[in-house]
Write a protein that holds these residues in place. Structure first.
Motif, PDB file in Angstrom:
ATOM      1  N   THR A  22      15.106 -14.714  -0.058  1.00 23.21           N
ATOM      2  CA  THR A  22      14.781 -13.555  -0.330  1.00 23.21           C
ATOM      3  C   THR A  22      15.812 -12.467  -0.069  1.00 23.21           C
ATOM      4  OG1 THR A  22      12.556 -13.930   0.360  1.00 23.21           O
ATOM      5  CG2 THR A  22      13.140 -11.950   0.480  1.00 23.21           C
ATOM      6  N   PRO A  23      16.177 -11.631  -1.044  1.00 22.85           N
ATOM      7  CA  PRO A  23      17.379 -10.805  -0.944  1.00 22.85           C
ATOM      8  C   PRO A  23      17.020  -9.728   0.302  1.00 22.85           C
ATOM      9  CG  PRO A  23      16.496 -10.928  -3.319  1.00 22.85           C
ATOM     10  CD  PRO A  23      15.586 -11.594  -2.405  1.00 22.85           C
ATOM     11  N   THR A  24      18.163  -9.172   0.843  1.00 21.85           N
ATOM     12  CA  THR A  24      18.026  -8.332   1.970  1.00 21.85           C
ATOM     13  C   THR A  24      18.794  -7.048   1.620  1.00 21.85           C
ATOM     14  OG1 THR A  24      19.862  -9.231   3.121  1.00 21.85           O
ATOM     15  CG2 THR A  24      17.538  -9.953   3.715  1.00 21.85           C
ATOM     16  N   ARG A  25      19.737  -7.221   0.728  1.00 26.41           N
ATOM     17  CA  ARG A  25      20.465  -5.928   0.275  1.00 26.41           C
ATOM     18  C   ARG A  25      19.806  -5.191  -0.744  1.00 26.41           C
ATOM     19  NH1 ARG A  25      24.330  -3.195  -1.928  1.00 26.41           N
ATOM     20  NH2 ARG A  25      26.608  -3.302  -1.324  1.00 26.41           N
ATOM     21  N   HIS A  26      20.025  -3.752  -0.306  1.00 30.52           N
ATOM     22  CA  HIS A  26      19.635  -2.770  -1.322  1.00 30.52           C
ATOM     23  C   HIS A  26      20.502  -2.555  -2.220  1.00 30.52           C
ATOM     24  CE1 HIS A  26      16.044  -1.765   1.213  1.00 30.52           C
ATOM     25  NE2 HIS A  26      17.157  -1.442   2.181  1.00 30.52           N
ATOM     26  N   ASN A  27      19.939  -2.000  -3.717  1.00 29.37           N
ATOM     27  CA  ASN A  27      20.724  -1.789  -4.703  1.00 29.37           C
ATOM     28  C   ASN A  27      21.373  -0.538  -4.638  1.00 29.37           C
ATOM     29  OD1 ASN A  27      21.810  -1.516  -7.361  1.00 29.37           O
ATOM     30  ND2 ASN A  27      19.941  -1.931  -8.493  1.00 29.37           N
ATOM     31  N   ASP A  28      22.672  -0.465  -4.416  1.00 27.92           N
ATOM     32  CA  ASP A  28      23.096   1.026  -4.268  1.00 27.92           C
ATOM     33  C   ASP A  28      24.340   1.058  -5.410  1.00 27.92           C
ATOM     34  OD1 ASP A  28      24.910  -0.651  -3.111  1.00 27.92           O
ATOM     35  OD2 ASP A  28      25.323   0.443  -1.207  1.00 27.92           O
ATOM     36  N   PHE A  29      24.474  -0.093  -6.409  1.00 28.02           N
ATOM     37  CA  PHE A  29      25.269  -0.159  -7.198  1.00 28.02           C
ATOM     38  C   PHE A  29      24.727   0.878  -8.502  1.00 28.02           C
ATOM     39  CE2 PHE A  29      25.945  -4.215  -5.156  1.00 28.02           C
ATOM     40  CZ  PHE A  29      27.188  -4.343  -5.089  1.00 28.02           C
TER      41      PHE A  29
END
Lengths: 582, 216
Positions: A22-29
């Motif tokens: 499960t991804p934990t990083r937020h999309n700040d791209f």
């Protein structure tokens, strides 16, 4: 082809599949294009209104290029209000809380990086608080646990508002429970002891809202069973204890309160209750789960029974003739399903057909004595383990004692000070028979400053110990049946300086009993076997144990695979060897 | 896709045109392979957490040069070869905590591996083989994007390895057809995000290849 198949299988194992986490990083791209302010309290969000002198928490929702939104309150770089009626006076983490200083209107904005929110119109009403209610009302919590209180104010305009942050919290009995008034944890109560405390929330100069917090006895939260995951030989015992962890942090011994259970009574049995400890008896190889349960809480440990399952055993001696009133040692040797053999004398149940003729006494460990009490031409001695039995025959006669002889024969018998040696007393009877009567005899030393004897137990008899730092000859006497051997034995005690200690290792396999020997090297290259004078120890009972430190010194039984350290201590020196059980 | 089918048919034509050949070549050889590969979902990670990169399957091409050991050779029955391969997979989607977002750009990998394959010769023209290789890979992520925004930049040269199996079909004494499977991976390459911080990602690639080898 077989090799190819294995290679293909290896490939599949190695290759695996793609990442499935499960991804934990937020999309700040994706660029943040807009943000908006939202009141955390839905009622306030609906009205955009708070009462004067109260505060409420705001959140900021970011819109990323219209693709998704996310709460980015923690990224807000500045909050602002265009009027003195509302402000942001609190430090982090409450810097997103707006305070209504006085009645009126205000326009609020927030900024994240270079993006500023649309105006959030906020009305600060002149309503005043008329009542404060605390929830949960009159709660009970076990000692040691916590609870979060919430204060809700009812205002003059009939609206209600969460005042948890704005109220002043207090407990009238801090010894029972405290409640936090710190900005980061307002209304958070911690219990300390059994009793009651009145929790109050004060705001706006009206009578405080109150509730009674009852602290009940601490509740059991977990049970730890000791020893944890032991490995134990079959036909042996292991003592278990239970330690409870309660909500107040105490960890009492609850061995005598819990209900004990073995998941595999065919492998290991354990009584349902005990006092200071409960003793599990291992029966057959395998793993049983030992559980301890109390008040709905269960603690477990795995009991691994090693050393194979008993398939048969023999008694030694198979037939024995004893003079009436004497004793001899009995031994039961078990054969196990894993091919191992070991002394199980202490683990089997012994019985005699007629207790007037003979009795069997367990003296601890694997030491078992057969006592001849009455003349008989043959009486059976039986040993039992489960459904397996073995029998020997005892003949008891009453011959007249003729002479006694000490072995080894008298002469120069060298005895190192601080060490010991063993003698035997052989009785010869008028019917021509002889018998070792050491265990039934009495021994004495004519000079106890040089050598001592031990008559405290049948096993100790015949063992002569050189007094440390003593030197010179000393006569040792023995007696049985009113006679003494002639001549007596003379030992010469010699003081020697211990130079080193060595252990002669054996090869261990699980379940097998192996004898290790300790030899002491003294100045002048004198080497003596000091196995019986050595204190033996093993650091890992899950790998190997001492068979019987009293009657079988230096004898080790392998319990499970691994490595352990066997240490021999004698004369102030210690020697350790690593024993490896495959 | 049509072109791929045409190429596969062209590569398979010798099977029809040639009779079964039993001879086992030994000595130097060269070869060329084409195939399809699937780059497994990859975990990207940086100091903000983890995310998932999903790539489209793609074609790949390889060139090899090596040496066939003769049956009975003390080294063993098999071959040793140097293999260059190019794989380029388009980024289809990037999953973050908020969900999945459209990806774009190619992750291009050029690898140079030294392969060792053991060959199981038998009485037929078909010779199964299994083996692996070690080497290096140059990975280029400069074109990767998410929602149209740059995701990563830069190239990374990393240790790479593969395991492979397949079967040779001897068309003639000098020409053989190779149908194989390869699992290719590497230690995690490191790239730079648009904000300047670095991220690492997994690289696990499965491929099926068809090729021709010509022995001298």
């Amino acid at each position: 082809m077989i090799k190819l198949s294995w290679a293909g299988f290896l490939l599949l194992v190695v290759a695996g599949c793609g990442y499935n986490g499960t991804p934990t990083r937020h999309n700040d791209f994706t660029p943040l294009t807009s943000i908006r302010i939202v009141a955390a309290d839905p009622a306030i969000e609906a009205s955009h209104t708070i009462a004067a002198l109260t505060s409420t928490k705001l959140t900021v929702i970011g819109d990323y290029s219209g693709l998704f939104t996310r709460d980015i309150t923690d990224q807000v770089t500045s909050w602002s209000s265009n009027a003195s009626t509302a402000s942001f006076p609190y430090a982090s983490p409450n810097n997103n809380r707006v305070f209504g200083a006085s009645a009126g209107a205000a326009s609020l904005t927030a900024s994240v990086g270079g993006v500023t929110s649309a105006i959030y119109p906020l009305t600060v009403s002149p309503a005043t608080v008329t009542a404060i209610a605390i929830t949960p009302a009159n709660p009970s919590i076990p000692n040691g646990l916590t609870t979060q209180f919430t204060a809700t104010g009812t205002f003059s305009d009939t609206t209600t508002q969460d005042l948890t942050f704005d109220a002043v919290w207090a407990s009238d009995t801090a010894a029972v429970a405290t409640v936090s008034d710190a900005p980061a944890s307002k209304g958070f109560a911690q219990s300390h002891t059994i009793g009651t405390a009145t929790i109050s929330a004060t705001f706006g100069g009206i009578p405080a809202g109150t509730t009674i917090l009852t602290v009940t006895p601490a509740v059991l939260q977990s049970i730890a069973v000791s020893p944890a995951n032991p490995s134990v030989l079959s036909l042996s015992t292991v003592n278990f204890t239970a330690t409870g962890t309660y909500s107040d942090g105490t960890t009492p011994d609850i061995t005598n309160q819990v209900a004990w259970l073995s998941s595999r009574p065919d492998l290991a049995t354990i009584p349902a209750s005990g006092t200071t400890s409960v003793t599990a008896t291992t029966l057959a190889q395998g793993t049983a789960v030992i559980s301890a349960a109390l008040a709905g809480v269960t603690g477990t440990t795995n009991l691994k029974v090693t050393g194979g399952t008993l398939t048969g055993f023999t008694i030694a001696p198979a037939t024995v003739t004893l003079a009436n009133g004497t004793v001899t040692r009995l031994t039961a040797t078990g054969t196990f399903s894993n091919g191992s053999t070991r002394d199980i004398s202490g683990a089997v149940a012994w019985s005699t057909a007629d207790s007037n003729l003979a009795t069997v006494t367990k003296a601890g460990g694997n030491l078992v004595w057969l006592n001849a009490l009455g003349v008989t031409t043959g009486t059976p001695i039986t040993a039992k383990s489960g459904t397996l039995t073995a029998t020997s025959s005892l003949i008891v006669s009453a011959p007249t004692l003729q002479t006694l002889t000490i072995t080894p024969p008298t002469g120069f018998v060298d005895l190192t000070a601080g060490a010991s040696t063993r003698f035997s007393l052989i009785a010869a009877f008028t019917d021509g028979s002889t018998q070792d009567v050491t265990a039934s005899s009495t021994w004495s030393s004519r000079d106890t400053t040089k050598a001592t004897v031990d008559n405290s137990s049948a096993f100790a008899k015949g063992r002569i110990s050189g007094v440390p730092a003593a030197a010179g000859p000393v006569i040792i006497d023995a007696s049985y049946g009113g006679l003494t051997p002639s001549p007596s034995v003379t030992v010469t005690v010699t003081t020697r300086t211990l130079q080193s200690l060595a252990i002669t290792p054996g090869t261990l396999n699980v379940g097998n009993q192996v004898k290790f020997s300790a030899s002491a090297t003294y100045t002048g290259t004198t080497i003596k076997d000091v196995t019986e004078d050595t204190v033996w120890s093993i650091d890992k009972p899950n790998v190997a144990i001492l068979a019987d430190s009293t009657s079988q010194p230096g004898q080790v039984v392998a319990v499970g695979s691994g490595s352990a350290t066997l240490t021999a201590t004698f004369g102030g020196l210690s020697k350790s060897v690593t024993i490896t059980v495959p | 896709m049509k072109r791929t089918c045409q190429m596969i048919i062209a590569l398979c034509l010798p099977l029809v045109l040639c009779g079964a050949a039993m001879a086992q070549h030994s000595g130097p050889y060269v070869g060329a392979f084409i195939g399809g590969n699937a780059l497994m979902d990859s975990e990207g990670s940086d100091n903000q957490g983890s995310f998932i990169l999903k790539f489209d399957p793609a074609l790949q091409g390889s060139a090899v040069a090596g040496w066939d050991f003769a049956p009975g050779d003390p080294v063993g029955e098999g071959r040793i070869e140097l293999e260059y391969t190019r794989r380029s997979n388009r980024l289809d989607q990037v999953k973050f905590a908020e969900g999945g977002f459209k990806g774009d750009g190619d992750l291009t990998v050029d690898s140079l591996l030294l392969n060792f394959f053991g060959v199981f010769h038998n009485a037929t023209p078909w010779s199964p083989y299994v083996g692996g290789g070690l080497g290096a890979a140059r990975m280029d992520a400069s074109g990767l994007k998410v929602t149209g925004q740059p995701l990563g930049t830069g190239t990374s040269v990393v240790f790479a390895y593969q395991f492979g199996t397949g079967v040779d079909f001897a068309l003639t004494n000098h020409l053989s057809l190779d149908l194989g499977y390869r699992f290719f991976s590497s230690i995690k390459p490191k790239f730079t995000e648009a904000n300047g911080q670095s991220f690492k990602m997994d690289y696990y690639n499965h491929s099926a290849t068809l090729g021709l080898r010509f022995g001298f």
